[in-house]
Write a protein that holds these residues in place. Structure first.
Motif, PDB file in Angstrom:
ATOM      1  N   ALA A  14       4.095   6.109  -5.159  1.00  0.00           N
ATOM      2  CA  ALA A  14       4.143   6.271  -6.614  1.00  0.00           C
ATOM      3  C   ALA A  14       3.066   7.243  -7.085  1.00  0.00           C
ATOM      4  O   ALA A  14       3.302   8.076  -7.970  1.00  0.00           O
ATOM      5  CB  ALA A  14       3.971   4.912  -7.295  1.00  0.00           C
ATOM      6  N   GLU A  15       1.900   7.168  -6.476  1.00  0.00           N
ATOM      7  CA  GLU A  15       0.809   8.078  -6.864  1.00  0.00           C
ATOM      8  C   GLU A  15       1.155   9.519  -6.510  1.00  0.00           C
ATOM      9  O   GLU A  15       0.863  10.442  -7.288  1.00  0.00           O
ATOM     10  CB  GLU A  15      -0.481   7.647  -6.163  1.00  0.00           C
ATOM     11  CG  GLU A  15      -1.741   8.360  -6.641  1.00  0.00           C
ATOM     12  CD  GLU A  15      -1.912   9.751  -6.032  1.00  0.00           C
ATOM     13  OE1 GLU A  15      -2.468  10.647  -6.720  1.00  0.00           O
ATOM     14  OE2 GLU A  15      -1.476   9.938  -4.876  1.00  0.00           O
ATOM     15  N   ILE A  16       1.787   9.722  -5.365  1.00  0.00           N
ATOM     16  CA  ILE A  16       2.167  11.076  -4.942  1.00  0.00           C
ATOM     17  C   ILE A  16       3.150  11.689  -5.934  1.00  0.00           C
ATOM     18  O   ILE A  16       3.003  12.832  -6.356  1.00  0.00           O
ATOM     19  CB  ILE A  16       2.756  11.053  -3.521  1.00  0.00           C
ATOM     20  CG1 ILE A  16       1.669  10.733  -2.498  1.00  0.00           C
ATOM     21  CG2 ILE A  16       3.418  12.388  -3.179  1.00  0.00           C
ATOM     22  CD1 ILE A  16       2.193  10.427  -1.108  1.00  0.00           C
ATOM     23  N   ARG A  21       3.785  15.546  -0.723  1.00  0.00           N
ATOM     24  CA  ARG A  21       3.319  16.308  -1.889  1.00  0.00           C
ATOM     25  C   ARG A  21       4.029  17.658  -1.964  1.00  0.00           C
ATOM     26  O   ARG A  21       4.376  18.143  -3.047  1.00  0.00           O
ATOM     27  CB  ARG A  21       1.807  16.508  -1.830  1.00  0.00           C
ATOM     28  CG  ARG A  21       1.000  15.245  -2.090  1.00  0.00           C
ATOM     29  CD  ARG A  21      -0.472  15.563  -2.359  1.00  0.00           C
ATOM     30  NE  ARG A  21      -1.267  14.350  -2.447  1.00  0.00           N
ATOM     31  CZ  ARG A  21      -1.341  13.583  -3.544  1.00  0.00           C
ATOM     32  NH1 ARG A  21      -0.648  13.927  -4.630  1.00  0.00           N
ATOM     33  NH2 ARG A  21      -2.081  12.498  -3.551  1.00  0.00           N
ATOM     34  N   ALA A  59       2.443   1.870  -3.436  1.00  0.00           N
ATOM     35  CA  ALA A  59       1.456   2.374  -4.393  1.00  0.00           C
ATOM     36  C   ALA A  59       1.127   3.835  -4.111  1.00  0.00           C
ATOM     37  O   ALA A  59       1.003   4.654  -5.031  1.00  0.00           O
ATOM     38  CB  ALA A  59       0.191   1.528  -4.335  1.00  0.00           C
ATOM     39  N   GLN A  60       1.012   4.173  -2.843  1.00  0.00           N
ATOM     40  CA  GLN A  60       0.687   5.552  -2.475  1.00  0.00           C
ATOM     41  C   GLN A  60       1.844   6.496  -2.811  1.00  0.00           C
ATOM     42  O   GLN A  60       1.628   7.604  -3.324  1.00  0.00           O
ATOM     43  CB  GLN A  60       0.360   5.629  -0.991  1.00  0.00           C
ATOM     44  CG  GLN A  60      -0.242   6.967  -0.562  1.00  0.00           C
ATOM     45  CD  GLN A  60      -0.754   6.927   0.867  1.00  0.00           C
ATOM     46  OE1 GLN A  60      -0.185   6.273   1.727  1.00  0.00           O
ATOM     47  NE2 GLN A  60      -1.848   7.629   1.115  1.00  0.00           N
ATOM     48  N   ARG A  62       0.828  -1.210   0.000  1.00  0.00           N
ATOM     49  CA  ARG A  62       0.000   0.000   0.000  1.00  0.00           C
ATOM     50  C   ARG A  62       0.863   1.262   0.000  1.00  0.00           C
ATOM     51  O   ARG A  62       0.583   2.230  -0.708  1.00  0.00           O
ATOM     52  CB  ARG A  62      -0.939   0.000   1.222  1.00  0.00           C
ATOM     53  CG  ARG A  62      -2.084  -0.994   1.137  1.00  0.00           C
ATOM     54  CD  ARG A  62      -3.161  -0.686   2.182  1.00  0.00           C
ATOM     55  NE  ARG A  62      -2.625  -0.700   3.544  1.00  0.00           N
ATOM     56  CZ  ARG A  62      -2.568  -1.789   4.306  1.00  0.00           C
ATOM     57  NH1 ARG A  62      -2.988  -2.955   3.825  1.00  0.00           N
ATOM     58  NH2 ARG A  62      -2.095  -1.720   5.528  1.00  0.00           N
ATOM     59  N   ALA A 112       3.665  10.790  -9.100  1.00  0.00           N
ATOM     60  CA  ALA A 112       3.041  10.954 -10.412  1.00  0.00           C
ATOM     61  C   ALA A 112       2.074  12.131 -10.456  1.00  0.00           C
ATOM     62  O   ALA A 112       1.984  12.840 -11.467  1.00  0.00           O
ATOM     63  CB  ALA A 112       2.314   9.665 -10.798  1.00  0.00           C
ATOM     64  N   SER A 113       1.370  12.383  -9.365  1.00  0.00           N
ATOM     65  CA  SER A 113       0.334  13.423  -9.384  1.00  0.00           C
ATOM     66  C   SER A 113       0.825  14.785  -8.923  1.00  0.00           C
ATOM     67  O   SER A 113       0.214  15.806  -9.254  1.00  0.00           O
ATOM     68  CB  SER A 113      -0.850  12.995  -8.508  1.00  0.00           C
ATOM     69  OG  SER A 113      -0.448  12.850  -7.149  1.00  0.00           O
ATOM     70  N   SER A 114       1.918  14.828  -8.173  1.00  0.00           N
ATOM     71  CA  SER A 114       2.350  16.097  -7.574  1.00  0.00           C
ATOM     72  C   SER A 114       3.537  16.742  -8.266  1.00  0.00           C
ATOM     73  O   SER A 114       3.848  17.906  -8.021  1.00  0.00           O
ATOM     74  CB  SER A 114       2.692  15.881  -6.089  1.00  0.00           C
ATOM     75  OG  SER A 114       1.588  15.368  -5.388  1.00  0.00           O
TER      76      SER A 114
END
Length: 490
Positions: free
Chosen positions: A25-27, A69, A22-23, A19, A29-31
């Motif tokens: 990687a999302e941070i 972020r 994944a979190q 988890r 990619a999105s920030s």
């Protein structure tokens, strides 16, 4: 109660690990900003980091995510087409995946019982690199944190080998003899600043470094080196080392390696090749010939966090004769006792200046496996082609002056104000800063023969010719607008 805090064989900790990855990687990619940099000053950033670094109780997940972020959003976007200041590469996704494994395993490369298969991987990869560089079977090496450490190692081993050979003095045991003040290191006038830095740290002093003039392509002039060596002998000074550069920071120039190696041999000096930047040409289809003569080096450095697209740090120091590592070898009973050496147990602490080291070899190995030789060569050649394209665009853009033909992936140029009353040096410095502060571009700066210049470093083979042209146009338009009394913002 602490089991879930660690990556253990238990199922809860494994699930938590998945988890978190994944979190994270999302941070990222999105920030990550969609511009090279958001333009905040150091003072503004300081207000964002005004926090209690060790709170009495844990922060909530949302608070931690916000911290991450903030860090991502205020970092340099190294893969952006307008990020072109330094030898600062966008990392390969395969290398980033390997970084996850490196961090999770947390192997320490100093002793075999802390990093068994990692030790074998590094040994095999180092020896393969030695073969690729044309070094003999006696060669060995170690992974380092960068060219600075590698250059230091080369000069350290050169110093100790010279003292042992000439004065039967072990510097490790007895320190420097008084005669060491006569030692001199020869390098080009555009060699990396770490030559002086190393000399100062090695007890030789920056006065021991002799800078030799370069030719019109910023390569060390062998005739000038010959004269410098003769002048040193006339003063009863001793040539310790000749440092050749394979890829200068500004122009990517490669010194005439065969000539310099021959002069080093004649002078009885150690030949170190600083190939931190240009070492990638070993794997280039079109440009490998530029490194002809590197196989004659006594030592050399290669950075993989440049034109191999590895996350920082990832570098190697290669040594022609592994016996010279004896100058830094020490045994600690708890770590690498002599019994291990007698038993054939490899403890890599004996070949490194460091004790604890990361398993950085893994990410390079995985990257090589993921790319293959042909694709790696194409990527290296592509960055060189992009620099040549940028140079051609600059050459044909009014008010921009190309300062020299690029040899690798760097391009140095200068804005020439139409109004002769404008100070060109100040204009170039101000232009670069405005582009950075406004988040439009991150371009480099340097001085060439006393003139303040701008610099592109083409590190991203995915950038297109159109994006290069757009960046040049952006700079030219911003420069002309400011130079003609237009808006101060780029």
């Amino acid at each position: 109660m602490f089991e879930s805090e660690f990556l253990t064989p238990s199922e809860p900790s494994k699930n938590q690990y998945r988890r978190l990855l994944a979190q994270a990687a999302e941070i990222v990619a999105s920030s990550l900003p969609d511009i090279p940099y958001v333009g905040k000053t150091a003072a503004t950033l300081a207000t964002l980091v005004n926090t209690d670094f060790l709170p009495s109780s844990p922060r909530s997940n949302d608070e931690i995510v916000n911290i991450l972020r903030t860090v991502v959003a205020n970092s340099i976007a190294v893969a952006h087409p307008h990020t072109a200041a330094h030898l600062h590469c966008p990392p390969l996704l395969s290398a980033l995946a390997a970084e996850v494994v490196i961090g999770a395993l947390n192997q320490s490369m100093d002793s075999f019982d802390q990093a068994p298969i990692a030790t074998v991987v590094e040994q095999k990869l180092i020896r393969w690199l030695c073969t690729e560089a044309g070094l003999p079977s006696t060669a060995d090496g170690t992974f380092t944190t960068g060219g600075s450490q590698s250059n230091y190692m080369g000069l350290l081993l050169a110093r100790d080998a010279f003292c042992l050979k000439e004065w039967n003095c072990s510097v490790q045991k007895s320190g420097l003899p008084l005669e060491a003040r006569r030692l001199r290191i020869f390098c080009s006038e555009v060699s990396h600043f770490t030559i002086e830095k190393s000399a100062s740290q090695l007890g030789l002093g920056t006065d021991s470094v002799v800078r030799v003039e370069v030719d019109e392509q910023f390569r060390m002039n062998p005739a000038a080196l010959r004269d410098a060596l003769s002048a040193a002998r006339a003063q009863e000074l001793l040539p310790l080392a000749i440092v050749a550069t394979a890829g200068t920071t500004d122009f990517g120039s490669v010194d005439p390696l065969p000539d310099l190696a021959a002069l080093a041999l004649t002078a009885g000096a150690w030949c170190h090749v600083d190939a931190a930047y240009g070492g990638a040409l070993l794997f280039s289809t079109q440009h490998r010939e530029k490194l002809r003569g590197i196989e004659q080096a006594d030592s050399l450095s290669i950075d993989f966090h440049k034109l191999f697209w590895q996350p920082i740090p990832c570098s190697a120091f290669l040594l022609r004769d592994a016996r010279h590592f004896d100058a830094i070898k020490l045994h600690a009973d708890y770590l690498n006792p002599e019994l291990h050496e007698d038993s054939g147990i490899p403890n890599l602490v004996t070949t490194s200046l460091l004790t604890t080291r990361r398993f950085d070899t893994l990410k390079l190995w995985i990257s090589f496996q993921s790319l293959g030789r042909d694709k790696l060569a194409a990527m290296i050649d592509r960055t060189i082609a992009l620099a040549a394209h940028a140079a051609n665009i600059i050459r044909n853009t009014p008010h921009l002056e190309l300062m020299g033909e690029p040899q690798l992936s760097t391009v140095v140029f200068r804005y020439i104000p139409e109004n002769p009353e404008i100070d060109a040096d100040q204009a170039n410095s101000a232009l670069r800063q405005r582009l950075f502060d406004n988040g439009k571009a991150v371009v480099g700066h340097t001085q060439v023969r006393g003139a303040q210049c701008l610099k592109f470093t083409c590190m991203n083979p995915a950038v297109t010719e159109d994006q290069i042209e757009e960046l040049v146009r952006l700079i030219a338009e911003a420069a002309i607008a400011a130079g003609n009394g237009g808006p101060t913002a780029a």
